[in-house]
Write an enzyme that holds these catalytic residues in place. Structure first.
Site, PDB file in Angstrom:
ATOM      1  N   LYS A 239      39.048  45.418  44.787  1.00 30.66           N
ATOM      2  CA  LYS A 239      38.325  44.544  43.863  1.00 30.66           C
ATOM      3  C   LYS A 239      37.050  44.029  44.520  1.00 30.66           C
ATOM      4  O   LYS A 239      37.026  43.850  45.741  1.00 30.66           O
ATOM      5  CB  LYS A 239      39.189  43.317  43.515  1.00 30.66           C
ATOM      6  CG  LYS A 239      40.389  43.585  42.636  1.00 30.66           C
ATOM      7  CD  LYS A 239      41.158  42.284  42.363  1.00 30.66           C
ATOM      8  CE  LYS A 239      42.435  42.516  41.600  1.00 30.66           C
ATOM      9  NZ  LYS A 239      42.240  42.964  40.210  1.00 30.66           N
TER      10      LYS A 239
ATOM     11  N   ARG B  70      52.498  46.281  37.236  1.00 32.81           N
ATOM     12  CA  ARG B  70      53.484  46.999  36.418  1.00 32.81           C
ATOM     13  C   ARG B  70      54.436  47.821  37.280  1.00 32.81           C
ATOM     14  O   ARG B  70      55.542  48.121  36.863  1.00 32.81           O
ATOM     15  CB  ARG B  70      52.753  47.866  35.374  1.00 32.81           C
ATOM     16  CG  ARG B  70      51.957  48.986  35.933  1.00 32.81           C
ATOM     17  CD  ARG B  70      50.973  49.548  34.909  1.00 32.81           C
ATOM     18  NE  ARG B  70      49.809  48.671  34.736  1.00 32.81           N
ATOM     19  CZ  ARG B  70      48.839  48.876  33.853  1.00 32.81           C
ATOM     20  NH1 ARG B  70      48.896  49.915  33.037  1.00 32.81           N
ATOM     21  NH2 ARG B  70      47.819  48.045  33.768  1.00 32.81           N
TER      22      ARG B  70
HETATM   23  N1  BES Z   1      46.171  40.961  38.803  1.00 34.94           N
HETATM   24  C1  BES Z   1      45.329  41.829  38.056  1.00 34.94           C
HETATM   25  C2  BES Z   1      45.026  41.295  36.650  1.00 34.94           C
HETATM   26  C3  BES Z   1      44.250  40.009  36.553  1.00 34.94           C
HETATM   27  C4  BES Z   1      42.919  40.056  36.197  1.00 34.94           C
HETATM   28  C5  BES Z   1      44.854  38.797  36.737  1.00 34.94           C
HETATM   29  C6  BES Z   1      42.203  38.874  36.066  1.00 34.94           C
HETATM   30  C7  BES Z   1      44.146  37.624  36.605  1.00 34.94           C
HETATM   31  C8  BES Z   1      42.833  37.653  36.264  1.00 34.94           C
HETATM   32  C9  BES Z   1      45.998  43.198  37.897  1.00 34.94           C
HETATM   33  O1  BES Z   1      46.800  43.588  38.943  1.00 34.94           O
HETATM   34  C10 BES Z   1      44.910  44.205  37.769  1.00 34.94           C
HETATM   35  O2  BES Z   1      44.200  44.369  38.720  1.00 34.94           O
HETATM   36  N2  BES Z   1      44.832  44.878  36.642  1.00 34.94           N
HETATM   37  C11 BES Z   1      43.875  45.883  36.396  1.00 34.94           C
HETATM   38  C12 BES Z   1      44.571  47.042  35.718  1.00 34.94           C
HETATM   39  C13 BES Z   1      43.709  48.285  35.600  1.00 34.94           C
HETATM   40  C14 BES Z   1      43.383  48.837  36.958  1.00 34.94           C
HETATM   41  C15 BES Z   1      44.474  49.317  34.769  1.00 34.94           C
HETATM   42  C16 BES Z   1      42.769  45.309  35.513  1.00 34.94           C
HETATM   43  O3  BES Z   1      43.078  44.563  34.586  1.00 34.94           O
HETATM   44  O4  BES Z   1      41.622  45.591  35.779  1.00 34.94           O
HETATM   45 MG    MG Z   2      45.698  44.580  40.434  1.00 35.18          MG
END
Ligand code: BES
Ligand code: MG
Ligand code: ZN
Length: 457
Positions: A238, A312
């Site tokens: 990230k 997930r």
């Molecule tokens: N923990 C994040 C989701 C999240 C985003 C929580 C903003 C709180 C605030 C999750 O693990 C994630 O990174 N999800 C990805 C999924 C994608 C790679 C399919 C996302 O939402 O970008």
């Molecule tokens: Mg994530």
């Protein structure tokens, strides 16, 4: 700190005008332009010796309005340096206003070398009729504040091992039984998906199971919470700006902990079990990679298109554990799962995916009472197809939009035939100051689940 007591007369009085009723003296105040005759208005008429009155106009059927009014009343009492005040109101919905008052007490100052000291405890006295309800409310708030403290704790101090230890300590001597499984035991359970996510971290994962079974039958509701104590994204790393708050990626699990604290303190006569898979999502030479195909406790293989869709994976094993190793009648799960849910519903509402209409009705209703709103998103055949893998059984990252839905559909593959409801709390768990919450963790979900559980027949 504002402390609630009962049946004391003080010089400072708080008068509550129910917006539905008529009062001559309220009309006069409105005529003078001192306040509006609508729910949520507040006017204080305190003299220098702190005698006098604070007037509130309340819509006693608007719970969120009452919570906000209580929070603002607390601000007025603090601002005027009142030491003690007396509030007379017999309406049972006053409890929502008092909730707002108590929310104002939350402060996370563990890391400040100089604490904002508020030496004077403000005593707010209420009619004794509310005493029992106030006791229950204070216990619920204790659960919420515990969850907020856990979520706000940075990842240098809160990681799977230290988190599990805190949970064990917290429930010592209570009716909550805590089971902690270490990495070896997680391997024995074949939780390959959880282990894949944990593989890049120097800190070992933990599986924590909370059991509170006051009834004689063995069946129970099971609550599962996402427990990423830090989500760097892994090799799908990230950017720093979105990584910095990712210690909050265990908000779902913290809600489970807070819920059990509240259920235990209030001696709620319902069987509930909690499950949380705790891990970090990091990157090193042993990490799982974008492009990997991994296994899971259920035996389904998963193509990892994106190591940042790790929630997930950990939940797949936690949910399968809940569905097959416990006596779950239904499974409700909370997770900060997708950025897509924030795009879909914003930051005031959780997203729901569920395979059961009746369960959704109940959780939706509980959310309204709690002031924690949730809205169901549709599961469709077309999207169900998209979750399937090319070389493996499933894939964890699905292009083409509807990311909050496909994530929920993915999870539903691991609950066997159990009634299942997933709450995506990514938009509502953590953020800037809003409503009656300070900046940081909100503790979202505890009030909803508590309400859902006490409503249960
Ligand atoms: N923990 C994040 C989701 C999240 C985003 C929580 C903003 C709180 C605030 C999750 O693990 C994630 O990174 N999800 C990805 C999924 C994608 C790679 C399919 C996302 O939402 O970008
Ligand atoms: Mg994530
Ligand atoms: Zn995450």
């Amino acid at each position: 700190m504002i402390k609630l007591t009962t049946n004391k007369e003080f010089k400072t009085r708080v008068r509550v005008f129910d917006v539905e009723k008529t009062y001559e003296d309220l009309d006069k105040i409105v005529e003078l332009g001192l306040m509006k005759k609508e729910g949520g208005s507040l006017f204080s008429n305190l003299n220098l010796d702190r005698s006098g009155e604070i007037y509130l106009v309340a819509d006693m059927n608007d719970y969120e309005g009452l919570r906000m009014l209580g929070y603002n009343l607390a601000g007025t009492l603090r601002g005027a340096k009142v030491k003690e005040a007396h509030l007379k109101c017999m309406n049972p919905n006053l409890i929502y206003l008092l909730e707002g008052v108590l929310h104002s007490n939350y402060e996370y100052d563990r890391y400040r070398s100089k604490k904002d000291d508020e030496p004077n405890v403000i005593e707010l006295s209420i009619n004794a009729e509310h005493k029992e309800a106030i006791g229950k409310l204070e216990n619920l708030m204790a659960g919420i504040f515990t969850a907020r403290d856990l979520i706000n704790t940075p990842p240098i101090d809160l990681y799977p091992e230290s988190y599990a230890k805190q949970i064990v300590e917290m429930f010592k001597g209570t009716d909550v039984e805590v089971e902690v499984y270490n990495k070896k035991q997680i391997e024995t359970l074949n939780m390959h998906a959880l282990l894949a996510v944990a593989s890049g971290s120097d800190k070992d994962p933990r599986l924590v199971v909370l059991k509170r079974l006051p009834l004689k039958e063995k069946e129970h509701v099971t609550i599962v919470g996402k427990g990423l104590t830090y989500d760097s994204g892994g090799y799908a790393i990230k950017p720093a700006s979105s990584m910095a708050s990712m210690h909050s990626d265990m908000s779902g699990s913290a809600a489970v902990v807070g819920l059990f604290k509240a259920l235990s303190l209030n001696k709620v006569e319902k069987n509930v079990v909690g499950v949380m898979a705790l891990t970090e999502n990091m990157l090193n030479g042993s990490s799982y990679k974008n492009g990997d195909i991994i296994s899971s406790m259920k035996g389904l293989s998963i193509e990892v298109g994106n190591t940042d869709a790790e929630g997930r994976l950990t939940l797949a094993d936690a949910l399968y554990y809940a569905a097959t190793k416990l006596d779950s009648t239904e499974i409700v799960e909370l997770s900060t799962l997708t950025g897509a849910v924030v795009t879909a519903l914003g930051t005031d509402m959780a997203g729901v995916i569920s395979n059961n209409d009746a369960l959704y009705e109940e959780i939706h209703k509980a959310g309204i009472t709690a002031g924690e709103f949730n809205w169901r998103l549709p599961m469709t055949k077309e999207l169900d197809e998209k979750v399937k893998g090319t070389f493996g059984d499933l894939k964890n990252s699905i292009p083409g939009g509807a990311g909050a839905i496909t994530a929920g559909i993915f999870l539903s593959k691991f609950v066997e035939d159990k009634p299942f409801l997933h709450l995506d709390i990514a938009g509502v768990a953590y953020g800037s100051k809003k409503k009656y919450y300070k900046e940081g963790a909100y503790g979202f979900g505890i009030k909803t689940l508590y309400q859902y559980i006490i409503n249960k027949k």
